[in-house]
Enzyme design. Structure first.
Site, PDB file in Angstrom:
ATOM      1  N   ARG A  26       0.826  -1.205   0.000  1.00 20.73           N
ATOM      2  CA  ARG A  26       0.000   0.000   0.000  1.00 20.73           C
ATOM      3  C   ARG A  26       0.860   1.254   0.000  1.00 20.73           C
ATOM      4  O   ARG A  26       0.531   2.249  -0.660  1.00 20.73           O
ATOM      5  CB  ARG A  26      -0.946  -0.015   1.208  1.00 20.73           C
ATOM      6  CG  ARG A  26      -2.084  -1.036   1.043  1.00 20.73           C
ATOM      7  CD  ARG A  26      -2.737  -1.346   2.361  1.00 20.73           C
ATOM      8  NE  ARG A  26      -3.943  -2.158   2.263  1.00 20.73           N
ATOM      9  CZ  ARG A  26      -3.953  -3.498   2.140  1.00 20.73           C
ATOM     10  NH1 ARG A  26      -2.809  -4.165   2.064  1.00 20.73           N
ATOM     11  NH2 ARG A  26      -5.103  -4.155   2.076  1.00 20.73           N
ATOM     12  N   ASP A 317      -3.890 -15.355   7.489  1.00 27.41           N
ATOM     13  CA  ASP A 317      -2.639 -15.839   6.876  1.00 27.41           C
ATOM     14  C   ASP A 317      -1.846 -16.736   7.828  1.00 27.41           C
ATOM     15  O   ASP A 317      -0.808 -17.287   7.438  1.00 27.41           O
ATOM     16  CB  ASP A 317      -1.768 -14.651   6.450  1.00 27.41           C
ATOM     17  CG  ASP A 317      -2.391 -13.895   5.281  1.00 27.41           C
ATOM     18  OD1 ASP A 317      -3.204 -14.502   4.554  1.00 27.41           O
ATOM     19  OD2 ASP A 317      -2.087 -12.700   5.105  1.00 27.41           O
ATOM     20  N   ARG A 392       3.888 -19.795   2.846  1.00 21.85           N
ATOM     21  CA  ARG A 392       3.535 -19.982   4.263  1.00 21.85           C
ATOM     22  C   ARG A 392       3.471 -21.462   4.642  1.00 21.85           C
ATOM     23  O   ARG A 392       3.696 -21.817   5.805  1.00 21.85           O
ATOM     24  CB  ARG A 392       2.220 -19.264   4.598  1.00 21.85           C
ATOM     25  CG  ARG A 392       2.345 -17.751   4.406  1.00 21.85           C
ATOM     26  CD  ARG A 392       1.319 -16.950   5.142  1.00 21.85           C
ATOM     27  NE  ARG A 392       1.242 -15.602   4.589  1.00 21.85           N
ATOM     28  CZ  ARG A 392       2.083 -14.607   4.890  1.00 21.85           C
ATOM     29  NH1 ARG A 392       3.055 -14.795   5.749  1.00 21.85           N
ATOM     30  NH2 ARG A 392       1.946 -13.417   4.329  1.00 21.85           N
TER      31      ARG A 392
HETATM   32  C1  S3P Z   1      -4.338  -8.958   2.273  1.00 20.33           C
HETATM   33  C2  S3P Z   1      -5.581  -9.473   2.521  1.00 20.33           C
HETATM   34  C3  S3P Z   1      -5.827 -10.910   2.735  1.00 20.33           C
HETATM   35  C4  S3P Z   1      -4.532 -11.664   3.050  1.00 20.33           C
HETATM   36  C5  S3P Z   1      -3.410 -11.275   2.134  1.00 20.33           C
HETATM   37  C6  S3P Z   1      -3.130  -9.802   2.229  1.00 20.33           C
HETATM   38  C7  S3P Z   1      -4.194  -7.503   2.082  1.00 20.33           C
HETATM   39  O1  S3P Z   1      -6.393 -11.473   1.581  1.00 20.33           O
HETATM   40  O2  S3P Z   1      -4.756 -13.050   2.993  1.00 20.33           O
HETATM   41  O3  S3P Z   1      -2.233 -11.993   2.459  1.00 20.33           O
HETATM   42  O4  S3P Z   1      -3.062  -6.989   2.164  1.00 20.33           O
HETATM   43  O5  S3P Z   1      -5.222  -6.834   1.867  1.00 20.33           O
HETATM   44  P1  S3P Z   1      -7.983 -11.426   1.280  1.00 20.33           P
HETATM   45  O6  S3P Z   1      -8.384 -10.037   1.157  1.00 20.33           O
HETATM   46  O7  S3P Z   1      -8.156 -12.190  -0.005  1.00 20.33           O
HETATM   47  O8  S3P Z   1      -8.613 -12.127   2.443  1.00 20.33           O
END
Ligand code: S3P
Length: 437
Positions: A26, A317, A392
């Site tokens: 981000r 995660d 992971r």
């Molecule tokens: C993330 C959101 C999650 C997570 C991913 C990172 C993010 O996924 O599993 O590792 O940075 O917004 P989902 O939005 O598909 O649940």
């Protein structure tokens, strides 16, 4: 090529985990959308995040490393037409969030990813973007590769995502930034809130209204981002491997510094205090996020603790490494309501259960979770895990091997660099014995 983790009698040392992956993606994307110079420190320099950096560069920003883990981004206030196709590698976050961010600009972008990413669902993001006015071309509307055709005439939407997904929420909010009207996303359960927090840090106004266990987020279109200097807090998902290693070690004194405690991320850390000897040493704030230094001591006894549904999103995660902890605990662990695990970098329900079974642990799949019979400290080990190219799963299996009866092998370690390039170095510092077979 098989890598083996041999059991070791003691793990000790102090580690600073890498910068958070979600925040790192981000930070680059938002800085590229702002007009002017942002400096990002503590960036995770994993493959996934570097791909996002490449994508930002292709879309017109100047992105360069100015010191280790410190990056300068000069944004142009928007994304412009790239010359070539953008390849997001393994990264669901990079691809899905950037689709949302790109949708509000009049550009036509060919997108692809690696084999794992090409098998992951994209319609969950593309359908709402289409209803806002973006267009998508491709053989399969739910899979990469495809072409995203953005528009400077996006319309706001009021959307309730059918899945608990921060990526879907974020993509819509980012598209909403450049849409006409007020975009609203209604989450039944709150997912990680880095997009909301960090957009505010980049000068964007949005409102968050708590509704039960969820929230409604509203963002008015037509706002511009202001460049900022941002320090990325330590990744709780990477830190989880380190504190789990301490929790199962027969003789542990492991300290992990600077773990982000954001409640939408710290589900496993919260549970860990009930499962083993964890002590908080220090807390401070980095870029608006609280971070904690945690010391893990003990003799490898792990108590069983089962997360309630309210923690599922906050540890989404961490289920593979949580499953390792459940295998070391006593009694049965039954997880349900975690069907999103099926669409991660691998089908993590199948991959997790196979990882445990290959190492003598009784485990079964459920449609939306798994059941594990704990071994009361004595996980047999002795197997080679099919990681299904999932970082992971690979790291979880290698951590299991540090305290199992026999060594644990993995068929591949390459993907670990997507999220935690320093994993082997950090584990070696703690005293783990992980080597190529
Ligand atoms: C993330 C959101 C999650 C997570 C991913 C990172 C993010 O996924 O599993 O590792 O940075 O917004 P989902 O939005 O598909 O649940």
């Amino acid at each position: 090529m098989v890598w083996i983790s041999n059991p070791v009698s003691r793990l000790s040392g102090r580690i600073l985990p890498p910068g958070d992956k979600s925040c790192s993606h981000r930070a680059l994307m938002f800085a590229a959308l702002a007009s002017g110079r942002s400096v990002i420190s503590g960036l995770l320099e994993g493959d996934d995040v570097l791909r996002t950096g490449e994508a930002c560069r292709a879309l017109g920003a100047n992105v360069k490393q100015i010191a280790p883990y410190t990056w300068e981004v000069i944004g142009t206030g928007g994304y412009s037409q790239p010359d070539d196709r953008i390849d997001f590698g393994n990264s669901g976050t990079g691809s899905r969030l950037m689709m949302g961010a790109m949708a509000g600009f009049p550009i036509r972008v060919d997108l692809t990813g690696d084999e794992s990413l090409r098998s992951r669902p994209m319609a969950r993001v593309l359908d709402p973007l289409k209803s806002m006015g973006a267009d998508v071309k491709g053989e399969d509307p739910d899979r990469l590769p495809l072409t995203l055709i953005g528009s400077s005439d996006l319309q706001a939407i009021d959307y309730t995502p059918p899945h608990a997904s921060a990526q879907v929420k974020s993509a819509i909010l980012l598209a909403g930034l450049n849409a006409k009207g007020t975009t609203i996303v209604r989450e039944a359960r709150k997912t990680r809130d880095h997009t909301e927090r960090m957009l505010e840090g980049f000068g964007i106004e949005l409102t968050q209204e708590a509704v039960g266990e969820g929230q409604n987020i509203s963002i008015v279109g037509g706002q511009s981002l202001t460049p900022v200097d941002f320090t990325v807090p330590g990744d709780p998902s990477s830190a989880a491997f380190l504190f789990a290693a301490g929790m199962i070690s027969p003789d542990a004194d492991v300290t992990i510094e600077g773990i982000m405690t954001n409640p939408t991320r710290a589900g496993l850390l919260k549970l860990a205090y009930d499962m083993a000897e964890l002590e908080d040493l220090e807390r401070h704030t980095i870029s608006g996020e609280e971070v904690v230094t945690v010391r893990v001591t003990g003799s490898g006894r792990v108590k069983r603790a089962i997360p309630g549904q309210e923690l599922t999103a906050a540890m989404i995660d961490e289920f593979p490494i949580y499953a390792v902890l459940a295998a070391f605990a006593e009694g049965e662990t039954r997880i349900t309501g975690a069907e999103e695990l099926r669409v991660k970098e691998s089908d993590r329900i199948t991959a997790t259960v196979n990882m445990l079974r290959a190492n003598g642990v009784e485990a079964d799949e459920l449609p939306d979770g798994f059941v594990i019979q704990g071994c009361n400290g004595k996980v047999p080990g002795g197997g080679v895990v099919d990681t299904m190219h999932d970082h992971r799963i690979a790291m979880s299996a290698l951590i299991m091997g540090t305290a199992s009866q026999e060594p644990v092998g993995v068929d591949d370690i390459a993907m670990i660099a997507t999220s935690y390039p320093e994993f082997f170095q950090h584990m070696r510092t703690l005293g783990a014995d992980i080597r190529e077979a």
